[in-house]
Design a protein around this motif. Structure first.
Motif, PDB file in Angstrom:
ATOM      1  N   GLY A 148      19.712  36.424 -62.630  1.00 36.97           N
ATOM      2  CA  GLY A 148      18.919  35.616 -63.566  1.00 36.97           C
ATOM      3  C   GLY A 148      18.854  36.323 -64.905  1.00 36.97           C
ATOM      4  O   GLY A 148      18.612  37.525 -64.962  1.00 36.97           O
ATOM      5  N   ILE A 149      19.086  35.576 -65.968  1.00 34.46           N
ATOM      6  CA  ILE A 149      19.121  36.195 -67.292  1.00 34.46           C
ATOM      7  C   ILE A 149      17.741  36.687 -67.727  1.00 34.46           C
ATOM      8  O   ILE A 149      17.618  37.580 -68.551  1.00 34.46           O
ATOM      9  N   ASP A 150      16.679  36.117 -67.135  1.00 32.19           N
ATOM     10  CA  ASP A 150      15.339  36.525 -67.529  1.00 32.19           C
ATOM     11  C   ASP A 150      14.974  37.929 -67.051  1.00 32.19           C
ATOM     12  O   ASP A 150      13.888  38.408 -67.346  1.00 32.19           O
ATOM     13  N   THR A 151      15.880  38.586 -66.353  1.00 38.03           N
ATOM     14  CA  THR A 151      15.634  39.978 -65.971  1.00 38.03           C
ATOM     15  C   THR A 151      15.868  40.934 -67.129  1.00 38.03           C
ATOM     16  O   THR A 151      15.365  42.059 -67.096  1.00 38.03           O
ATOM     17  N   PHE A 152      16.600  40.498 -68.165  1.00 37.16           N
ATOM     18  CA  PHE A 152      16.850  41.394 -69.298  1.00 37.16           C
ATOM     19  C   PHE A 152      16.720  40.729 -70.663  1.00 37.16           C
ATOM     20  O   PHE A 152      16.809  41.405 -71.688  1.00 37.16           O
ATOM     21  N   VAL A 153      16.488  39.423 -70.711  1.00 37.64           N
ATOM     22  CA  VAL A 153      16.269  38.703 -71.969  1.00 37.64           C
ATOM     23  C   VAL A 153      15.120  37.723 -71.741  1.00 37.64           C
ATOM     24  O   VAL A 153      15.132  36.991 -70.753  1.00 37.64           O
ATOM     25  N   PRO A 154      14.130  37.670 -72.632  1.00 40.48           N
ATOM     26  CA  PRO A 154      13.055  36.678 -72.458  1.00 40.48           C
ATOM     27  C   PRO A 154      13.565  35.263 -72.728  1.00 40.48           C
ATOM     28  O   PRO A 154      14.176  35.010 -73.763  1.00 40.48           O
ATOM     29  N   VAL A 155      13.335  34.373 -71.790  1.00 41.56           N
ATOM     30  CA  VAL A 155      13.838  32.996 -71.881  1.00 41.56           C
ATOM     31  C   VAL A 155      12.687  32.067 -72.252  1.00 41.56           C
ATOM     32  O   VAL A 155      11.597  32.156 -71.698  1.00 41.56           O
ATOM     33  N   ASP A 156      12.949  31.179 -73.199  1.00 40.82           N
ATOM     34  CA  ASP A 156      11.947  30.206 -73.631  1.00 40.82           C
ATOM     35  C   ASP A 156      12.089  28.875 -72.911  1.00 40.82           C
ATOM     36  O   ASP A 156      11.099  28.257 -72.544  1.00 40.82           O
ATOM     37  N   ILE A 157      13.318  28.392 -72.724  1.00 38.00           N
ATOM     38  CA  ILE A 157      13.562  27.087 -72.106  1.00 38.00           C
ATOM     39  C   ILE A 157      14.599  27.253 -70.993  1.00 38.00           C
ATOM     40  O   ILE A 157      15.646  27.865 -71.203  1.00 38.00           O
ATOM     41  N   TYR A 158      14.302  26.710 -69.815  1.00 37.82           N
ATOM     42  CA  TYR A 158      15.223  26.714 -68.682  1.00 37.82           C
ATOM     43  C   TYR A 158      15.778  25.302 -68.496  1.00 37.82           C
ATOM     44  O   TYR A 158      15.008  24.344 -68.431  1.00 37.82           O
TER      45      TYR A 158
END
Length: 192
Positions: A148-158
């Motif tokens: 999951g990309i949210d492990t190293f970049v903060p995600v705003d919209i999925y």
């Protein structure tokens, strides 16, 4: 519309037969001189800057796999991303304010994704497009895929889907615009 008790005009009701000016319906916090009414806009600087940010999103070209085809399709006449002010896909992170990560992120690619995210100017936003980006997709549990990309970049919209349709990306951009509008109005980002 009239009040049945005393015959007064109801100032809160909207009359669609004959529309009234906004100053007759809404209370103004600032007195606007008569000669400027209808010619000047009175607003806060934060809401003006927020309007500019949400109306001119510049996404970074960052397609990694099959979801990138759907991302490219939003630029066609059928979907027309230019309606939302986001048609200028930038090749450089220094010129972009939205990173749309579309496709499978491998462990080898993760440091590059983070580096590009760090090079973007603030405020910056991330849209995770596709199941592979969100949770690994069909490659979940693989030795080479990030879970999951949210492990190293903060995600705003999925944006879920394999791959998500172009209209889902347009909906995600509209949700991001709404989020920027709320932030400009004084509300904070929810913790990721």
């Amino acid at each position: 519309m009239t009040d049945s008790k005393n015959g007064d005009q109801d100032q809160t009701a909207l009359d669609f037969i004959e529309p009234r000016p906004a100053d007759q319906i809404l209370e103004s916090r600032i007195d606007v001189p008569t000669e400027l009414k209808g010619h000047a806009l009175v607003t806060s600087l934060n809401s003006l800057v927020g309007w500019g940010r949400r109306s001119a999103l510049w996404p970074m070209t960052f397609g990694l796999a099959c979801c990138a085809i759907e991302m490219m399709a939003v630029g066609t006449a059928c979907f027309d991303i230019s309606r939302f002010g986001a048609e200028v896909f930038r090749p450089s992170p220094r010129q972009a304010d939205v990173m749309i990560v579309a496709g499978t992120v491998t462990i080898k690619m993760a440091p590059s994704v983070r580096r590009l995210f760090d090079q973007m100017a603030d405020p910056k936003y991330v849209i995770a497009m596709g199941t592979c980006v969100i949770a690994g997709g069909p490659y979940q549990g693989s030795y080479s895929t990030v879970p999951g990309i949210d492990t190293f970049v903060p995600v705003d919209i999925y944006l879920a889907g394999c791959p998500p349709r172009p209209d889902a990306l347009l909906y995600g951009i509209m949700q991001l615009q709404e989020k920027i509008k709320l932030e400009a109005g004084g509300q904070r980002k929810s913790p990721a």
